[in-house]
Design a protein around this motif. Structure first.
Motif, PDB file in Angstrom:
ATOM      1  N   VAL A 119       0.838  -1.200   0.000  1.00  0.00           N
ATOM      2  CA  VAL A 119       0.000   0.000   0.000  1.00  0.00           C
ATOM      3  C   VAL A 119       0.874   1.252   0.000  1.00  0.00           C
ATOM      4  N   ARG A 120       1.935   1.251   0.791  1.00  0.00           N
ATOM      5  CA  ARG A 120       2.842   2.409   0.833  1.00  0.00           C
ATOM      6  C   ARG A 120       3.480   2.625  -0.539  1.00  0.00           C
ATOM      7  N   PHE A 121       3.873   1.543  -1.210  1.00  0.00           N
ATOM      8  CA  PHE A 121       4.484   1.665  -2.530  1.00  0.00           C
ATOM      9  C   PHE A 121       3.487   2.225  -3.544  1.00  0.00           C
ATOM     10  N   VAL A 122       2.281   1.671  -3.568  1.00  0.00           N
ATOM     11  CA  VAL A 122       1.281   2.101  -4.545  1.00  0.00           C
ATOM     12  C   VAL A 122       0.863   3.548  -4.289  1.00  0.00           C
ATOM     13  N   SER A 123       0.737   3.919  -3.013  1.00  0.00           N
ATOM     14  CA  SER A 123       0.303   5.288  -2.690  1.00  0.00           C
ATOM     15  C   SER A 123       1.426   6.297  -2.855  1.00  0.00           C
ATOM     16  N   GLY A 124       2.636   5.834  -3.055  1.00  0.00           N
ATOM     17  CA  GLY A 124       3.773   6.736  -3.198  1.00  0.00           C
ATOM     18  C   GLY A 124       4.168   7.381  -1.888  1.00  0.00           C
ATOM     19  N   GLY A 125       3.753   6.779  -0.777  1.00  0.00           N
ATOM     20  CA  GLY A 125       4.095   7.317   0.531  1.00  0.00           C
ATOM     21  C   GLY A 125       3.136   8.398   1.009  1.00  0.00           C
ATOM     22  N   ARG A 126       2.096   8.702   0.208  1.00  0.00           N
ATOM     23  CA  ARG A 126       1.138   9.734   0.617  1.00  0.00           C
ATOM     24  C   ARG A 126       0.246   9.204   1.728  1.00  0.00           C
ATOM     25  N   ARG A 127      -0.278  10.104   2.526  1.00  0.00           N
ATOM     26  CA  ARG A 127      -1.164   9.718   3.618  1.00  0.00           C
ATOM     27  C   ARG A 127      -2.520   9.322   3.059  1.00  0.00           C
ATOM     28  N   TYR A 128      -3.072   8.269   3.579  1.00  0.00           N
ATOM     29  CA  TYR A 128      -4.373   7.794   3.144  1.00  0.00           C
ATOM     30  C   TYR A 128      -5.215   7.518   4.378  1.00  0.00           C
ATOM     31  N   LEU A 129      -6.538   7.424   4.174  1.00  0.00           N
ATOM     32  CA  LEU A 129      -7.435   7.144   5.291  1.00  0.00           C
ATOM     33  C   LEU A 129      -7.518   5.649   5.566  1.00  0.00           C
ATOM     34  N   THR A 130      -7.881   4.894   4.551  1.00  0.00           N
ATOM     35  CA  THR A 130      -8.023   3.441   4.711  1.00  0.00           C
ATOM     36  C   THR A 130      -7.585   2.748   3.427  1.00  0.00           C
ATOM     37  N   TYR A 131      -7.451   1.452   3.539  1.00  0.00           N
ATOM     38  CA  TYR A 131      -7.180   0.654   2.349  1.00  0.00           C
ATOM     39  C   TYR A 131      -7.790  -0.724   2.523  1.00  0.00           C
ATOM     40  N   ASP A 132      -8.098  -1.360   1.401  1.00  0.00           N
ATOM     41  CA  ASP A 132      -8.525  -2.758   1.359  1.00  0.00           C
ATOM     42  C   ASP A 132      -7.591  -3.454   0.393  1.00  0.00           C
ATOM     43  N   LEU A 133      -7.120  -4.629   0.785  1.00  0.00           N
ATOM     44  CA  LEU A 133      -6.178  -5.352  -0.057  1.00  0.00           C
ATOM     45  C   LEU A 133      -6.540  -6.826  -0.049  1.00  0.00           C
ATOM     46  N   ASP A 134      -6.681  -7.400  -1.228  1.00  0.00           N
ATOM     47  CA  ASP A 134      -6.941  -8.835  -1.381  1.00  0.00           C
ATOM     48  C   ASP A 134      -5.749  -9.446  -2.088  1.00  0.00           C
ATOM     49  N   ARG A 135      -5.289 -10.572  -1.539  1.00  0.00           N
ATOM     50  CA  ARG A 135      -4.148 -11.254  -2.150  1.00  0.00           C
ATOM     51  C   ARG A 135      -4.511 -12.706  -2.415  1.00  0.00           C
ATOM     52  N   ASP A 136      -4.096 -13.167  -3.573  1.00  0.00           N
ATOM     53  CA  ASP A 136      -4.253 -14.571  -3.925  1.00  0.00           C
ATOM     54  C   ASP A 136      -2.927 -15.003  -4.525  1.00  0.00           C
ATOM     55  N   GLY A 137      -2.040 -15.487  -3.679  1.00  0.00           N
ATOM     56  CA  GLY A 137      -0.692 -15.810  -4.129  1.00  0.00           C
ATOM     57  C   GLY A 137       0.046 -14.530  -4.455  1.00  0.00           C
ATOM     58  N   VAL A 138       0.427 -14.372  -5.719  1.00  0.00           N
ATOM     59  CA  VAL A 138       1.132 -13.164  -6.113  1.00  0.00           C
ATOM     60  C   VAL A 138       0.187 -12.113  -6.696  1.00  0.00           C
ATOM     61  N   PHE A 139      -1.098 -12.473  -6.895  1.00  0.00           N
ATOM     62  CA  PHE A 139      -2.064 -11.513  -7.420  1.00  0.00           C
ATOM     63  C   PHE A 139      -2.540 -10.614  -6.283  1.00  0.00           C
ATOM     64  N   VAL A 140      -2.500  -9.297  -6.536  1.00  0.00           N
ATOM     65  CA  VAL A 140      -2.891  -8.312  -5.531  1.00  0.00           C
ATOM     66  C   VAL A 140      -3.924  -7.381  -6.138  1.00  0.00           C
TER      67      VAL A 140
END
Length: 152
Positions: A46-67
């Motif tokens: 999440v930090r990489f994708v957001s570029g280090g910007r501040r965010y409120l929340t995140y949802d992340l689903d992972r299936d092996g290497v798929f994100v």
């Protein structure tokens, strides 16, 4: 060994087949982590994708290497239209597309300008004038050399 997803990495160094879109105040993304990044923690991704910007929340689903994920940011702030125009003028001036339209402001009034020029004419140093008037020495230099907002 811990995985270190650095912000300076390019997307193709972290993901293969990566896509993202901006929806309102959110980033929706999906991709396949490269094999050497598959042990990365969710917060690192999440930090990489957001570029280090501040965010409120995140949802992340992972299936092996798929994100697949969503990063939500705060509501867009109401902006002052004049400040937006000034920002645009700065950007355009920096890239050479338009003449500089930024209003120049003065740190001192006309009476102080006359006093500074009088002190300088009588041999007082620029630094001594700045200390005496409690202003930055570069302001004194601009006044004496008639530069920027002090040009006549």
């Amino acid at each position: 060994m811990a995985v270190d997803l650095r912000l300076k990495n390019r997307t193709d160094q972290v993901f293969s087949d990566y896509e993202e879109i901006f929806v309102g105040n959110s980033i929706v993304f999906e991709g396949f982590l490269l094999p050497h990044n598959k042990k990365a923690r969710d917060t690192q991704i999440v930090r990489f994708v957001s570029g280090g910007r501040r965010y409120l929340t995140y949802d992340l689903d992972r299936d092996g290497v798929f994100v697949r994920g969503v990063i939500r940011y705060g509501a867009l702030a109401e902006s002052d239209p004049e400040s937006i125009e000034v920002s645009i003028a700065k950007i355009e001036a920096a890239i050479g597309r338009a003449p500089r339209k930024i209003p120049q402001t003065r740190a001192v009034n006309d009476a102080q300008i006359d006093k500074i020029r009088f002190f300088h004419a009588n041999g007082m140093s620029q630094r001594a004038i700045a200390t005496e008037m409690d202003i930055h020495y570069m302001t004194v230099w601009k006044i004496i050399n008639k530069k920027g907002a002090y040009a006549e």
